[in-house]
Design a protein around this motif. Structure first.
Motif: not given
Length: 706
Positions: A36-60
């Motif tokens: 998956l390629l996530v094309v992220a704009g400047a200041g769009s919260g890409k770090s938040t998205t990555m962290v949330a992906k980690v948690k989702y992969l483990i939790d769900k």
């Protein structure tokens, strides 16, 4: 899906209740595809998205923490991600690493014998020794070097008359001194001052600061032997060695000196608020270690400034005497001899720093092997062919030195890891990555992508790559925009999604920046959205550049006026001063308005404003209340930069066709525009207006001040 909505709504509640994932972020997190390629704009919260992906992969999704690796390009971003994933969410077994650290971990697990990592200083030493101790004695090869790279060397015409480098250097150094017609004392003082500008000591070390240079020189001049940053194995952090600034000894006495670059009360007006906070947190850890029971008599501590008006040098002398050290002033003749002994850089430093180190790094990153030199040499002629022959000689010697001393450089961390991965898999040596999450994917190089592909193939791993092709600005370091754009070809069975809601910039600003960068048809189209609105978020201010001696003052006056206006809105706001080049900080060098110390800057009239200068490259990823671009001018060293790559760089750098002039400079300007949360002010010379200014001043919501 309602369960997931509730899950995502609550995900960051304990960590930061202000964070709420938007619909595009949730799609990027939940989409199930091999790559998956996530094309992220400047200041769009890409770090938040990555962290949330980690948690989702483990939790769900049932992934173990040890099966996920998060890879960044810089240590700073790695530490920021690690703080959230490891400390705030408690997911301690998720690997959060840089590409280089990942490569080194793979190498270590393979059992490969690596003694240490060689950095640019180590590379410089290897190349320096080769020039002085090997090439200089081989007149035919040395002549080829001198002819091929004459612009970057300072050997003059006399070298042929000498059998060895040391004799040649001694004669040249003494001749230079005699021609100066200065006394030995004045000559020494001038040499010390000149070296201080680039942080080099009498003894030949390159230090972290000019204050450390002063301390090293004081120790040397007073006959106190020292080692700079000698490693203490019993580190102040678990598992890490500690490098105090100086280890000193005289007869049976020995101590360590730690110099803190802040005032005795912990302040330093030249640091930004965030820089000072980070520095003081490190200082606190060191201070606890230094004052522990077993160490309290080992350390001498100095500060930049003292409450009683003492200087760090006078305080150091007092502390040395108190600890029983007896200063013995070295003679001028001895100091002169040491300056001569450590003054060999003059002949070849530019060649090593500007040609050898970056070219060999680029050569490796571009996927060339040592064997490729022969075909490159054969397919070129003239001086370029001679340069390739010389580079091959240096590269051969360099690789032998690395092998003989069991060293590894940063490029080999990834190349060797790529080679050793099958062994890791075959012997089941503790690596089992099932999901790779890669940050700043627009910075991907050929060698890094090859490592990613091998991990995917060996472990049947999935990839989520997050980045912004609009911010591909590190081509000189091997990044390739074509690898980002062709993600689906490089990693098949892939999907692409965008996260376009920006939380930093106003809608008006991203409309301007987006329109500008999309003039390049090679860029991926995305439509950034913001809930913030600012009228005229870009202000272009023209300054008078007719009289050269007044230009710095003119620019400084305008910047001071901008700060004055901002202080009325928010007297404690943060302002990022941006430059295309590091030396741009001196474009407002006027003591009436600013105090400049190295890369630090402080406003004379508005001390409460958190002021920081960075090059645009270093500012990527950051956001401040306001930004000021110090110069947008038309020149060779202007913006866009019109410095042409050297032919040798052009030859080995990947060729990417983009049908617009200055494509990477255009992306760099986009990065500059998007560093502000509110407005960016751009200084433009009246007589040398940049083509970027001519283009952007026609856009809606750009205000012009003349």
């Amino acid at each position: 899906m309602n369960d997931l909505n509730e899950y995502f709504d609550d995900m960051f509640k304990e960590v930061d209740p202000n964070i709420l994932l938007d619909e595009q972020q949730r799609e990027a997190i939940t989409i199930d595809s091999d790559n998956l390629l996530v094309v992220a704009g400047a200041g769009s919260g890409k770090s938040t998205t990555m962290v949330a992906k980690v948690k989702y992969l483990i939790d769900k999704c049932g992934y173990k923490e040890s099966e996920i690796v998060v890879v960044s390009f810089t240590k700073k971003v790695k530490e920021e991600l690690s703080e959230i994933i490891h400390d705030k969410f408690g997911l301690k077994n998720v690997a959060v690493t840089t590409f280089h650290s990942l490569g080194l971990e793979i190498i270590n697990k393979s059992g490969e014998d690596v003694a240490d990592v060689v950095d640019e200083k180590g590379q410089y030493k290897i190349f320096s020794n080769y020039i002085k101790n090997v090439l200089f004695k081989d007149k035919e090869k040395f002549s080829l070097l001198n002819d091929a790279f004459s612009k970057y060397l300072n050997f003059g015409d006399q070298w042929m008359s000498f059998d060895d480098f040391d004799t040649y250097h001694t004669k040249s150094f003494v001749d230079k001194f005699n021609k100066s017609e200065e006394s030995i004392k004045v000559y020494i003082e001038n040499q010390i001052l000149r070296r201080r500008q680039y942080k080099k000591t009498i003894n030949g070390e390159y230090t972290a600061s000019k204050e450390e240079v002063d301390i090293a020189n004081l120790l040397y001049i007073n006959g106190i032997d020292y080692n700079y940053e000698l490693k203490l194995n019993n580190g102040y952090k678990k598992g890490r060695g500690y490098h105090p600034d100086f280890y000193i000894h005289q007869l049976e006495k020995e101590n360590y000196i730690e110099h803190f670059g802040v005032d005795q009360d912990g302040s330093n007006s030249m640091y930004s608020e965030s820089e000072l906070k980070n520095y003081l947190s490190i200082l606190k850890i060191k201070d606890k270690y230094i004052n522990s029971y077993e160490n309290r008599n080992k350390f001498i501590v100095t500060y930049s400034r003292y409450d009683n008006g003492k200087t760090y040098l006078t305080d150091l002398i007092d502390q040395l005497k108190h600890n029983g050290y007896v200063p013995h002033k070295r003679s001028d003749e001895e100091i002169f001899a040491k300056l001569m002994d450590t003054g060999t850089d003059y002949y070849f430093s530019v060649f090593v720093d500007k040609i050898l180190v970056p070219v060999i790094s680029m050569y490796k990153q571009s996927g060339y092997s040592y064997r490729d030199y022969d075909s490159l040499i054969e397919s070129n002629d003239g001086n370029l062919k001679n340069q390739l022959i010389v580079l091959k000689m240096f590269h051969e010697y360099y690789e032998k030195e690395l092998s003989n001393k069991h060293l590894i450089d940063f490029e080999d961390m990834i190349l060797k890891a790529y080679t050793l991965m099958p062994i890791i898999k075959e012997k089941d040596l503790g690596v089992d990555y099932k999901y790779l999450i890669i940050d700043e994917y627009q910075d991907i190089s050929n060698q890094r992508l090859n490592l990613v592909k091998r991990l995917v193939d060996l472990f049947d791993a999935k990839v989520m790559a997050v980045g912004d092709d609009w911010q591909t600005i590190f081509g000189y370091a091997g990044s390739r925009i074509d690898l980002f754009k062709n993600f689906s070809k490089e990693l098949p069975n892939s999907d692409q999604v965008a996260i376009e809601h920006t939380y930093r910039n106003s809608q008006e600003l991203i409309d301007i920046a987006g329109e500008f960068v999309l003039k390049n048809p090679y860029q991926i189209k995305k439509h950034l959205i913001s809930d913030k609105h600012t009228i005229n978020p870009v202000e272009i201010i023209f300054y008078d550049d007719e009289e050269k001696e007044k230009v710095n003052g003119n620019r400084a006056k305008y910047v001071d006026a901008i700060l004055g206006n901002l202080s009325k809105i928010n007297p404690n706001c943060s302002v990022l001063l941006l430059g295309r080049y590091q030396k741009d900080i001196y474009k407002i060098d006027d003591k009436k308005y600013f105090n400049i110390m190295g890369s630090k800057i402080k406003s004379v009239n508005y001390e409460n404003i958190d002021l920081e200068f960075l090059t645009i490259h270093k500012a990527k990823g950051l956001g401040r209340d306001y930004a000021i671009l110090l110069d947008l001018n038309d020149d060779k060293y202007g913006f866009p930069s019109k410095i042409d790559d050297l032919p040798i760089i052009k030859l080995i750098r990947p060729k990417i066709e983009e049908s617009i002039d200055f494509p990477e400079e255009r992306r760099l300007f986009y990065v500059a525009l998007t560093r502000t949360k509110n407005k960016i002010y751009i200084l433009v010379p009246k007589c040398k207006e940049s083509e970027f200014s001519i283009e952007i001043k026609k856009f809606h919501n750009v205000r012009i001040l003349k």
